[in-house]
Design an enzyme around this catalytic site. Structure first.
Site, PDB file in Angstrom:
ATOM      1  N   ASN A  67      36.145  22.512  20.533  1.00 17.47           N
ATOM      2  CA  ASN A  67      34.949  23.340  20.506  1.00 17.47           C
ATOM      3  C   ASN A  67      34.803  23.975  21.890  1.00 17.47           C
ATOM      4  OD1 ASN A  67      32.386  24.413  20.411  1.00 17.47           O
ATOM      5  ND2 ASN A  67      31.326  22.437  20.241  1.00 17.47           N
ATOM      6  N   TRP A  68      35.182  25.228  21.965  1.00 17.27           N
ATOM      7  CA  TRP A  68      35.160  25.901  23.280  1.00 17.27           C
ATOM      8  C   TRP A  68      33.758  26.248  23.747  1.00 17.27           C
ATOM      9  CZ3 TRP A  68      39.506  30.209  22.935  1.00 17.27           C
ATOM     10  CH2 TRP A  68      40.749  29.592  22.682  1.00 17.27           C
ATOM     11  N   LYS A  69      32.797  26.162  22.847  1.00 13.27           N
ATOM     12  CA  LYS A  69      31.422  26.575  23.160  1.00 13.27           C
ATOM     13  C   LYS A  69      31.427  28.015  23.693  1.00 13.27           C
ATOM     14  CE  LYS A  69      30.345  21.755  23.615  1.00 13.27           C
ATOM     15  NZ  LYS A  69      29.580  20.681  24.234  1.00 13.27           N
ATOM     16  N   GLU A 123      23.910  20.899  20.072  1.00 14.97           N
ATOM     17  CA  GLU A 123      23.341  22.005  20.851  1.00 14.97           C
ATOM     18  C   GLU A 123      22.635  23.002  19.925  1.00 14.97           C
ATOM     19  OE1 GLU A 123      26.946  22.933  22.971  1.00 14.97           O
ATOM     20  OE2 GLU A 123      26.779  20.997  23.978  1.00 14.97           O
ATOM     21  N   GLU A 135      28.830  12.536  17.025  1.00 14.57           N
ATOM     22  CA  GLU A 135      28.720  12.913  18.431  1.00 14.57           C
ATOM     23  C   GLU A 135      27.409  12.407  19.014  1.00 14.57           C
ATOM     24  OE1 GLU A 135      31.435  16.436  19.401  1.00 14.57           O
ATOM     25  OE2 GLU A 135      29.500  17.234  18.841  1.00 14.57           O
ATOM     26  N   GLY A 159      29.300  16.137  27.092  1.00 16.24           N
ATOM     27  CA  GLY A 159      29.300  16.830  28.382  1.00 16.24           C
ATOM     28  C   GLY A 159      28.844  15.984  29.544  1.00 16.24           C
ATOM     29  N   SER A 196      32.656  13.634  25.327  1.00 19.60           N
ATOM     30  CA  SER A 196      33.437  13.248  26.505  1.00 19.60           C
ATOM     31  C   SER A 196      34.794  12.647  26.147  1.00 19.60           C
ATOM     32  CB  SER A 196      32.635  12.296  27.410  1.00 19.60           C
ATOM     33  OG  SER A 196      31.487  12.948  27.902  1.00 19.60           O
ATOM     34  N   GLY A 239      35.021  18.953  23.478  1.00 21.41           N
ATOM     35  CA  GLY A 239      34.370  20.084  24.134  1.00 21.41           C
ATOM     36  C   GLY A 239      35.115  20.459  25.410  1.00 21.41           C
ATOM     37  N   GLY A 240      34.639  19.982  26.533  1.00 25.68           N
ATOM     38  CA  GLY A 240      35.168  20.385  27.840  1.00 25.68           C
ATOM     39  C   GLY A 240      36.682  20.285  27.952  1.00 25.68           C
TER      40      GLY A 240
HETATM   41  P1  PGA Z   1      32.371  17.264  25.386  1.00 22.87           P
HETATM   42  O1  PGA Z   1      31.669  18.022  24.167  1.00 22.87           O
HETATM   43  O2  PGA Z   1      33.752  16.868  24.931  1.00 22.87           O
HETATM   44  O3  PGA Z   1      32.395  18.286  26.496  1.00 22.87           O
HETATM   45  O4  PGA Z   1      31.528  16.081  25.702  1.00 22.87           O
HETATM   46  C1  PGA Z   1      31.856  17.583  22.845  1.00 22.87           C
HETATM   47  C2  PGA Z   1      31.125  18.453  21.879  1.00 22.87           C
HETATM   48  O5  PGA Z   1      30.034  18.947  22.210  1.00 22.87           O
HETATM   49  O6  PGA Z   1      31.617  18.702  20.771  1.00 22.87           O
END
Ligand code: PGA
Length: 257
Positions: free
Chosen positions: A13-15, A100, A170, A176, A216, A237-238
């Site tokens: 998920n690149w956001k 989010e 999640e 994050g 994370s 995510g990150g």
């Molecule tokens: P993260 O995000 O890996 O940066 O914690 C995960 C997500 O929001 O899907």
């Protein structure tokens, strides 16, 4: 190790990162390594504006695309929204109800459910996110929050097609923050999710649903998560913005080897 009946799925998920040109450069750099890991479903979820650019690179590969959100309607006066029809042919998956979206954009279980039903109606596979906040966990409310989200977001789906459903557990406090859930925490909540799905749809129909862990996930902790029997993959995510994503996919491939 993931159940042999359920193929692991790792989604990035690149956001709100990587416009079309950066997306093209990033995917070009990881393409060969990612394409080679064929025992895991690999899904990239760029921002909507970059989906077409990534699709041009991945269309003849085993790498699949997902959107980060969509509207439930096919078209209309919904400024700024993306419809399921627009995603067809580009994306196989769509992330729905990410925390989010829930926390910052007011998405409710009812709305997430309408979107999930629409995804099925348009042959898009939903990755539906659920997870408790830190205050829920501290108040021993995790089970209640997860139960409400699962029952509300995943009601009324076509039982015969649950193999197309992915649920991402999640915990909001892990997203994050660099603080992943312990493998035990993840396993405990995923067991609750599986039991709820079995209650809602019957054990046999619910068995093929894949449940990911997200929050994370890194190249360093992926192997421990992949070793858990009920973790069928990760929503990243990150770390999905770097070549670490390939290492995470590889950890899941090794868990089923
Ligand atoms: P993260 O995000 O890996 O940066 O914690 C995960 C997500 O929001 O899907």
């Amino acid at each position: 190790m993931t159940s042999p009946a359920r193929r692991p799925i790792v989604a990035g998920n690149w956001k709100m990162n990587y416009g079309p040109s950066d997306a093209h450069d990033f995917v070009s750099g990881i393409f060969d390594d990612l394409d080679a890991i064929t025992s895991v479903d690999r899904v990239l979820c760029p921002p909507a504006i970059s989906i077409a650019a990534v699709h041009a690179l991945t269309q003849k590969s085993g790498i699949m695309l997902g959107a980060q959100n969509m509207h439930f309607a096919e078209k209309g006066a919904f400024t700024g929204e993306i419809s399921p029809l627009m995603l067809q042919g580009l994306c196989e998956y769509v992330i729905l109800g990410h925390s989010e979206r829930r926390a910052l954009f007011g998405e409710t279980d009812e709305l997430v459910n309408r979107k999930a039903l629409s995804a099925f109606a348009h042959d898009l596979k939903p990755i539906v996110c659920v997870g408790e906040r830190l205050e829920d966990r501290d108040a021993n409310m995790t089970e209640r929050v997860i139960t409400t989200q699962v029952r509300g977001s995943l009601a009324g789906l076509p039982a015969e097609r649950l193999g197309e459903l992915v649920v991402a557990y999640e915990p909001v406090w892990a997203i994050g923050t660099g603080r992943a859930a312990t493998p035990q925490d993840a396993a405990d909540v995923i067991a609750i999710i599986r039991a709820l799905l079995a209650e809602m749809y019957g054990a046999e129909k619910a068995a093929p649903v894949r449940v990911q862990y997200g929050g994370s996930v890194t190249a360093a902790n992926a192997r421990d998560l992949a070793a858990l029997p009920d973790v069928d993959g990760a929503l990243v995510g990150g770390a999905s913005l770097t070549a670490d994503f390939v290492a995470i996919v590889r950890a899941f491939a090794e868990s089923v080897a």
